[in-house]
Design a protein around this motif. Sequence first.
Motif, PDB file in Angstrom:
ATOM      1  N   GLN A 155       0.838  -1.206   0.000  1.00  0.00           N
ATOM      2  CA  GLN A 155       0.000   0.000   0.000  1.00  0.00           C
ATOM      3  C   GLN A 155       0.873   1.257   0.000  1.00  0.00           C
ATOM      4  OE1 GLN A 155      -3.275  -0.035  -0.329  1.00  0.00           O
ATOM      5  NE2 GLN A 155      -3.536  -2.244  -0.105  1.00  0.00           N
ATOM      6  N   ILE A 156       0.341   2.320  -0.602  1.00  0.00           N
ATOM      7  CA  ILE A 156       1.020   3.618  -0.611  1.00  0.00           C
ATOM      8  C   ILE A 156       0.336   4.519   0.413  1.00  0.00           C
ATOM      9  CG2 ILE A 156       1.640   5.645  -1.980  1.00  0.00           C
ATOM     10  CD1 ILE A 156       3.042   3.088  -2.822  1.00  0.00           C
ATOM     11  N   ALA A 157       1.113   5.114   1.275  1.00  0.00           N
ATOM     12  CA  ALA A 157       0.586   6.017   2.305  1.00  0.00           C
ATOM     13  C   ALA A 157       1.077   7.432   2.038  1.00  0.00           C
ATOM     14  CB  ALA A 157       1.022   5.561   3.690  1.00  0.00           C
ATOM     15  N   GLY A 158       0.248   8.416   2.409  1.00  0.00           N
ATOM     16  CA  GLY A 158       0.624   9.816   2.252  1.00  0.00           C
ATOM     17  C   GLY A 158       0.304  10.603   3.507  1.00  0.00           C
ATOM     18  N   GLN A 159       1.184  11.500   3.896  1.00  0.00           N
ATOM     19  CA  GLN A 159       1.014  12.277   5.127  1.00  0.00           C
ATOM     20  C   GLN A 159       0.169  13.511   4.882  1.00  0.00           C
ATOM     21  OE1 GLN A 159       4.108  13.341   8.459  1.00  0.00           O
ATOM     22  NE2 GLN A 159       4.377  14.816   6.826  1.00  0.00           N
ATOM     23  N   VAL A 160      -0.775  13.764   5.798  1.00  0.00           N
ATOM     24  CA  VAL A 160      -1.595  14.980   5.772  1.00  0.00           C
ATOM     25  C   VAL A 160      -1.601  15.562   7.176  1.00  0.00           C
ATOM     26  CG1 VAL A 160      -3.854  15.993   5.312  1.00  0.00           C
ATOM     27  CG2 VAL A 160      -3.065  14.035   3.959  1.00  0.00           C
ATOM     28  N   LEU A 161      -1.132  16.799   7.314  1.00  0.00           N
ATOM     29  CA  LEU A 161      -1.114  17.486   8.603  1.00  0.00           C
ATOM     30  C   LEU A 161      -2.111  18.643   8.549  1.00  0.00           C
ATOM     31  CD1 LEU A 161       2.738  17.581   9.300  1.00  0.00           C
ATOM     32  CD2 LEU A 161       1.053  15.955  10.167  1.00  0.00           C
ATOM     33  N   LEU A 162      -3.029  18.672   9.498  1.00  0.00           N
ATOM     34  CA  LEU A 162      -4.096  19.665   9.494  1.00  0.00           C
ATOM     35  C   LEU A 162      -4.082  20.503  10.762  1.00  0.00           C
ATOM     36  CD1 LEU A 162      -7.061  17.424   8.257  1.00  0.00           C
ATOM     37  CD2 LEU A 162      -5.748  19.043   6.887  1.00  0.00           C
ATOM     38  N   THR A 163      -4.640  21.709  10.666  1.00  0.00           N
ATOM     39  CA  THR A 163      -4.972  22.520  11.839  1.00  0.00           C
ATOM     40  C   THR A 163      -6.437  22.927  11.686  1.00  0.00           C
ATOM     41  OG1 THR A 163      -4.412  24.645  10.819  1.00  0.00           O
ATOM     42  CG2 THR A 163      -2.623  23.452  11.917  1.00  0.00           C
ATOM     43  N   ARG A 164      -6.989  23.535  12.708  1.00  0.00           N
ATOM     44  CA  ARG A 164      -8.380  23.969  12.618  1.00  0.00           C
ATOM     45  C   ARG A 164      -8.564  25.004  11.505  1.00  0.00           C
ATOM     46  NH1 ARG A 164     -12.761  23.387  15.687  1.00  0.00           N
ATOM     47  NH2 ARG A 164     -11.643  22.512  17.449  1.00  0.00           N
ATOM     48  N   MET A 165      -7.538  25.789  11.239  1.00  0.00           N
ATOM     49  CA  MET A 165      -7.631  26.785  10.168  1.00  0.00           C
ATOM     50  C   MET A 165      -7.956  26.142   8.827  1.00  0.00           C
ATOM     51  SD  MET A 165      -7.521  29.857   9.021  1.00  0.00           S
ATOM     52  CE  MET A 165      -6.724  30.961  10.182  1.00  0.00           C
TER      53      MET A 165
END
Length: 375
Positions: free
Chosen positions: A103-113
């Motif tokens: 499987q290929i994984a990708g990073q996603v970093l979020l804030t409330r903005m």
Amino acid sequence: MTEREAAFAGKKRVVVKIGSSSLTYATGKLNYHRMEQLVREIADLANSGREMILVSSAAVSAGMASLGLSERPKEIRRKQALAAVGQGLLMHTYEKLFREYGQIAGQVLLTRMDAQDRSKFMHSRNTLLTMIDMHIIPIINENDVVAVDEFKIGDNDTLAAMVSSIIDADLLILLSDVDGLYTSNPQHDKGAQIIRVVEEIDKHFYDIAGGTGSAFGTGGMYTKIKAAAMATSAEADMVIASGSEDGVIRRICAGEPVGTWFKAKESHLHSRKRWLLSGGKAQGTLIVDEGCRNAIVYKGASLLPVGICRIEGDFCEGDIVAVVCEGITIAKGIVNYDSSSIAAIKGKKTEEISAILGYDGLYDEVIHRDNLVAI
């Protein structure tokens, strides 16, 4: 086939959130055995045709272990520094494990903005849906390195519910160091019984929810109840279960009676209301009476001034506010009046608004139902 098996048979888009306590040992170091089990389950479910999304904690814990720290620092800047170290280690481990299972994984970093501004909300939604369409497994965490209190989501239970709303998930699974919601705290009450199904979330469930859990986590049962309210309002079923149990994700997806199942509501939310539900930060609070709550929650009514008991905060026309009854947030919406005007007309009938504010052509509703989403 049981009701739960029938309800879960068609669940295709699944968000799995796992807490720090399930990914680390008591020493604070990463539990690679548990991470490998988690990845294997998610990869296998992805192979079966399900769309899997992982919300993972433990960036700060991983950073603590790398630097040989045994206690979580209190200063925000030190937590952010640890997250900068730990997030890279965490993602490297996930990427390696997922690759081993094809499987290929990708990073996603979020804030409330990223969810608070509607344009950024739509960009986040489009990116995540594109990743899913390309068969990339998103691994999501809060961007602790740059997040400040004003835009901080605060815990990954809320983040997972927010993500579930953004991407129209069918099922949200919260894995932690508890195996479900109990009638009372099982650590203090040996007679506590697990609650298998929650049809509707009311004040009773907030009352029985405890505080924060382990030393390495930031969320407790209270945050999970809040997450359930958000997720089920966005038409996603939610399950709280133990993250240490092997095969738990597969069993939940198969509809086995694992953990506590919070049933989804049929709300049919359009994108504007999903944005309000998942990302819009409240600039103030309107406290309403029971009759007003019932009209909003059960009848889909607009918020009229007659049902408002008091207001909190200083906000402008067009801002997002929380609607609260008996200490519980029951809705969020966009106000037609600023805080000073609402303070003047609260508790009054609609036909009195013009005389009180001194001009005509006003809104009958403080919040119109098209700009109001019940939680």
